[in-house]
Write an enzyme that holds these catalytic residues in place. Structure first.
Site, PDB file in Angstrom:
ATOM      1  CG  HIS A 278     -61.922  59.711  87.819  1.00 42.28           C
ATOM      2  ND1 HIS A 278     -61.897  59.102  89.112  1.00 42.28           N
ATOM      3  CD2 HIS A 278     -61.830  58.421  87.049  1.00 42.28           C
ATOM      4  CE1 HIS A 278     -61.685  57.631  88.977  1.00 42.28           C
ATOM      5  NE2 HIS A 278     -61.930  57.393  87.822  1.00 42.28           N
TER       6      HIS A 278
ATOM      7  NE  ARG B 224     -64.827  56.196  85.681  1.00 40.35           N
ATOM      8  CZ  ARG B 224     -63.785  56.289  84.857  1.00 40.35           C
ATOM      9  NH1 ARG B 224     -63.852  57.078  83.743  1.00 40.35           N
ATOM     10  NH2 ARG B 224     -63.016  55.419  84.917  1.00 40.35           N
TER      11      ARG B 224
END
Length: 641
Positions: A237, A298
C-alpha cells in the site's frame, strides 16, 4: 431444505461470517473458529469502502466497467469469470448491507454516497466514514448471532487452527485446533471445511496488517497438500505511517477525497510543509499521469514513492513523502466537520500516533505491505462456454483438496497481480457467498457424513499435532524465535518487496533455508500449560518461513514484471509466455512450481494497462535512463516441476 450437515469455518472476518450466515440460512450447522474474538478480526481495520457499480451519480458506470477496471488493475492475471460475478453481485451486496443497517454515508438527498478510488475514473466506492470494515463486520456478526442463539452456529473464539483432518482418500474431514488459553488441543470433524483466515503481511514486518495476519493457516494447508496460487503477488500500500511495531494504514480514501502526494522540490527546504508554496512542491503522481494523478493503481503509486525516496528526494532525505489534505479546508473551504465525516477514522489514527493535526499539517507516509493477492488455489465452473458461473457447482471456491474450500484474502482468484482499492471487502463477501453455494453443492453428493468416520481418524490427527506441540516445548538451542522473525521480515521486505532483483531473490532463498535450520534450534522461554505464547509463536514462525519460500520461489520463477511484481531484470510484461497461474506445491526441499494453467481471458483480451505510465517508465523518469540494466530475454515458464 437439504439435510442438516456440519461445516467448519476457520476465520471470523467478513468472508468467514458471510459463509457462515449463508450456510446457516440453508439449514446447516456451522462451527466457527477464530483466533481472536470475531469482532477483532482484521476486517475491522478496513477503512476506505466497498466497490459496486450502483451508478447513482449518472456516470454511465456499470458492472462491466467495474469488471474491466478490476481485470486491468490485476494486470490480466485474474481469471475473468469469477471477477465478472463479483462485479455483477456488487450492487446487490451493497444494498443487502444497507438493509442490515450498515451506516453508509449518504448524499443530501438521502442516497448512498460514493467516492472515487484508485484505478478507476468513476465514483464507485460506498463507505461508512473511514471505518467501513468495522461497520460491515459488526452488521454481519449481528446476523450470525441470530443463528448462534438457537445453537445453529457455535463459535470457538481464541482457538488457533493447527491442522487439517484428511482421510485415506485425501478428503478434508475437519480440523485440529488449539485453545490458546488452556493450550488444549482437540480434533473437530465436519462434512466440509472453509478457510477464511486473511492475509500474511506479518511475514514482511513493515505491514498494515494485524499481528494475527501471519498466513499460518494457509501455510498449514499448503504443507498438507493444498496448492498455493500466485504466491509472489503481494500488494504494497502506498500510504502508511511507519511505526516501531507495525505500520498504520492511511486509507486510499484520503486520496479518493482529494489528498495529494508531494515532496519539496528542494530536499533541503527548511520551511514548514504547510508554508511551502505550490511552485516549490513536486506533485510527482500528477506530473507522471495527469489523468489518474494521485489515484493511479496501488502498485504504481507505491513504486513511485519508493523511487522518489530512493533518489534521495524524500522529506528531509528520509523514507517519507507528504499525503496532503490541508488544501481541502484551507483552500477549498470544506469544513472540519465534513472532512471528519468522510475521513474521521483515518485522521484519528494519524493524530494518535503522530501527534499532528492532518487538517493543518500534511501527513508523512511511506509504503507498507498491505494485501496478498496470492493464496490458496480455488476452482470455479462456468455454464458451458459462457462467462457466467454455474452457482450449483461444487467446484466453486473449492481447493484441490476435496472438501476444503477457501474465501477472502486467503485465496487467490479475484485480484490477479494487483488488487484495486475497495475490492477487498467485496471479494470477501462475494467469495464467502459463493463458497457457501459451493459447499452446499458439495454436501449434496457427500458419500459419508462426518459422524460415520472412524474415531481413529480424528484421534490420529490430534495425536500428531499434540506431539508436534510437545516437541516444540523442548528447548533445543540458543536461537530466539522473535529475533528469527525479525530477520525473516527484513529479508522479505528488502529482497522480495517493491523492487526485486534475481540475484537478491536467490540470496533470500538461501537465507530462508538457513532460517529453517535455525528455527529448529529455538530456546523457548515458556513451557507452561496456560496461555503459552512462545510455543505457538515458534510454530507460526516455521509456517511463515515455508510460506516465504513459496513467495520467493514464485518471484524467482516469474521472469517478467506484472502488477505488484516488478523485477529489475525483466521490467516488461510478457503475455505470450507468462499469462499463467503460478501453482506452488509444498516439498520439504522447497516449492514445486507448475505453470500449466493459463489465465481465463474469455471476456477481455490482454492489453497494455490504460495508465499513462508503468514501473519501467517511472524508474527511468525519476532515477535516470541508466537505472535499469539492459533487459534480458525472459525465459518461458517450465512445463513442470
Amino acid at each position: 431444505m437439504a439435510a442438516e450437515r456440519t461445516v467448519i469455518v476457520v476465520g471470523g472476518g467478513l468472508a468467514g461470517l458471510m459463509t457462515t450466515m449463508k450456510l446457516a440460512e440453508a439449514g446447516h450447522k456451522v462451527k466457527l473458529f477464530s483466533i481472536v474474538p470475531v469482532k477483532r478480526s482484521h476486517s475491522v481495520c478496513a477503512q476506505g469502502g466497498i466497490n459496486g457499480a450502483v451508478n447513482i451519480r449518472g456516470e454511465n458506470d456499470s458492472p462491466y466497467l467495474h469488471f474491466e477496471d478490476s481485470i486491468t488493475g490485476g494486470d490480466f492475471l485474474n481469471h475473468q469469470p469469477p471477477v465478472m460475478r463479483m462485479a455483477e453481485r456488487a450492487p446487490a451486496i451493497i444494498y443487502l448491507l444497507d438493509r442490515m443497517g450498515v451506516p453508509f454515508n449518504r448524499t443530501a438527498e438521502g442516497l448512498l454516497s460514493f467516492r472515487r478510488f484508485g484505478g478507476t475514473l468513476k465514483h464507485r466506492t460506498a463507505y461508512a466514514g473511514a471505518t467501513t470494515g468495522q461497520q460491515l463486520l459488526y452488521a454481519l456478526d449481528e446476523q450470525v448471532r441470530r443463528y448462534e442463539s438457537n445453537n445453529q452456529v457455535q463459535k470457538y473464539e481464541g482457538w488457533e487452527f493447527i491442522g487439517l483432518i484428511k482421510d485415506e482418500k485425501g478428503v478434508a474431514r475437519g480440523i485440529v485446533a488449539q485453545d490458546l488459553r488452556t493450550m488444549e488441543i482437540q480434533s473437530f470433524t465436519a462434512d466440509a471445511t472453509v478457510i477464511a483466515t486473511g492475509g500474511n503481511g506479518v511475514i514482511f514486518g513493515r505491514s498494515t496488517n494485524s499481528i494475527i495476519n501471519t498466513g499460518s493457516p494457509v501455510a498449514i494447508c499448503y504443507q498438507q497438500g493444498a496448492v498455493y496460487g500466485n504466491p509472489e503477488m503481494v500488494q504494497i500500500h502506498p500510504t502508511a505511517v511507519p511505526g516501531e511495531d507495525k505500520c498504520r494504514l492511511m486509507s486510499e480514501s484520503v486520496r479518493g477525497e482529494g489528498g495529494r502526494l508531494w515532496v519539496p522540490r528542494d530536499v533541503n527546504d527548511s520551511r514548514k510543509p504547510f508554508d511551502i508554496p505550490e511552485k516549490d512542491r513536486w506533485y510527482f503522481c500528477e506530473e507522471l499521469d495527469p489523468v489518474y494523478g494521485n489515484l493511479l493503481s496501488r502498485d504504481l503509486v507505491s513504486f513511485i514513492i519508493y523511487c522518489v525516496c530512493r533518489k534521495g528526494m524524500g522529506y528531509k532525505n528520509r523514507q517519507q513523502v507528504f499525503l496532503d489534505i490541508t488544501h481541502l479546508h484551507h483552500k477549498k473551504g470544506m469544513s472540519r466537520e465534513l472532512i471528519r465525516d468522510k475521513l474521521g477514522g483515518v485522521l484519528e489514527i494519524y493524530e494518535k500516533f503522530m501527534r499532528e493535526d492532518p487538517i493543518d499539517t500534511p501527513m508523512r507516509i511511506y509504503p507498507a505491505v498491505h494485501y496478498t493477492m496470492g493464496g490458496l488455489w480455488v476452482d470455479y465452473e462456468t455454464t458451458g462456454n459462457d462467462i457466467a458461473l454455474d452457482e450449483n457447482s461444487a467446484r466453486n471456491q473449492q481447493t484441490n483438496i476435496p472438501g476444503l474450500f477457501a474465501a477472502g484474502e486467503c485465496e487467490y482468484q479475484y485480484h490477479g497481480a494487483n488488487r484495486l482499492g475497495a475490492n477487498a471487502l467485496l471479494s470477501c463477501l462475494s467469495g464467502g457467498e459463493l463458497a457457501a453455494l459451493g459447499v452446499q453443492a458439495y454436501l449434496q453428493n457427500l458419500d459419508m457424513g462426518h459422524e460415520d468416520l472412524p474415531t481413529s481418524l480424528a484421534d490420529d490427527a490430534r495425536h500428531y499435532r499434540q506431539s508436534e506441540y510437545q516437541n516444540l516445548k523442548v528447548s533445543k538451542g540458543s536461537e530466539n524465535p522473535y529475533q528469527l522473525a525479525a530477520e525473516l521480515s527484513e529479508t522479505m521486505w528488502n529482497y522480495c518487496g517493491i523492487w526485486r532483483l534475481q540475484s537478491e531473490l536467490e540470496g533470500a532463498r538461501n537465507t530462508l533455508d538457513e532460517l529453517t535450520k535455525r528455527s529448529d534450534q529455538c530456546n523457548l522461554l515458556d513451557d507452561g500449560n496456560w496461555s503459552n505464547q512462545a510455543v505457538p509463536f515458534t510454530r507460526t514462525l516455521k509456517h511463515m518461513i515455508e510460506m516465504s519460500k513459496a513467495i520467493v520461489g514464485g518471484a524467482l520463477a516469474r521472469d517478467e514484471s506484472r502488477g505488484a511484481h516488478f523485477k529489475l531484470d525483466t521490467p516488461e510484461r510478457h503475455d505470450d509466455t507468462w499469462l499463467v497461474t503460478t501453482k506452488a506445491t509444498w516439498n520439504e526441499s522447497g516449492p514445486s512450481l507448475d505453470f500449466s494453467e493459463k489465465v481465463d481471458v474469455r471476456a477481455l483480451a490482454p492489453r497494455p494497462r490504460k495508465y499513462k505510465i508503468n514501473q519501467n517508465q517511472v524508474a527511468r523518469f525519476i532515477l535516470g535512463e541508466d537505472v535499469l540494466p539492459k533487459s534480458k530475454e525472459p525465459t518461458a515458464p517450465p512445463t513442470s516441476g
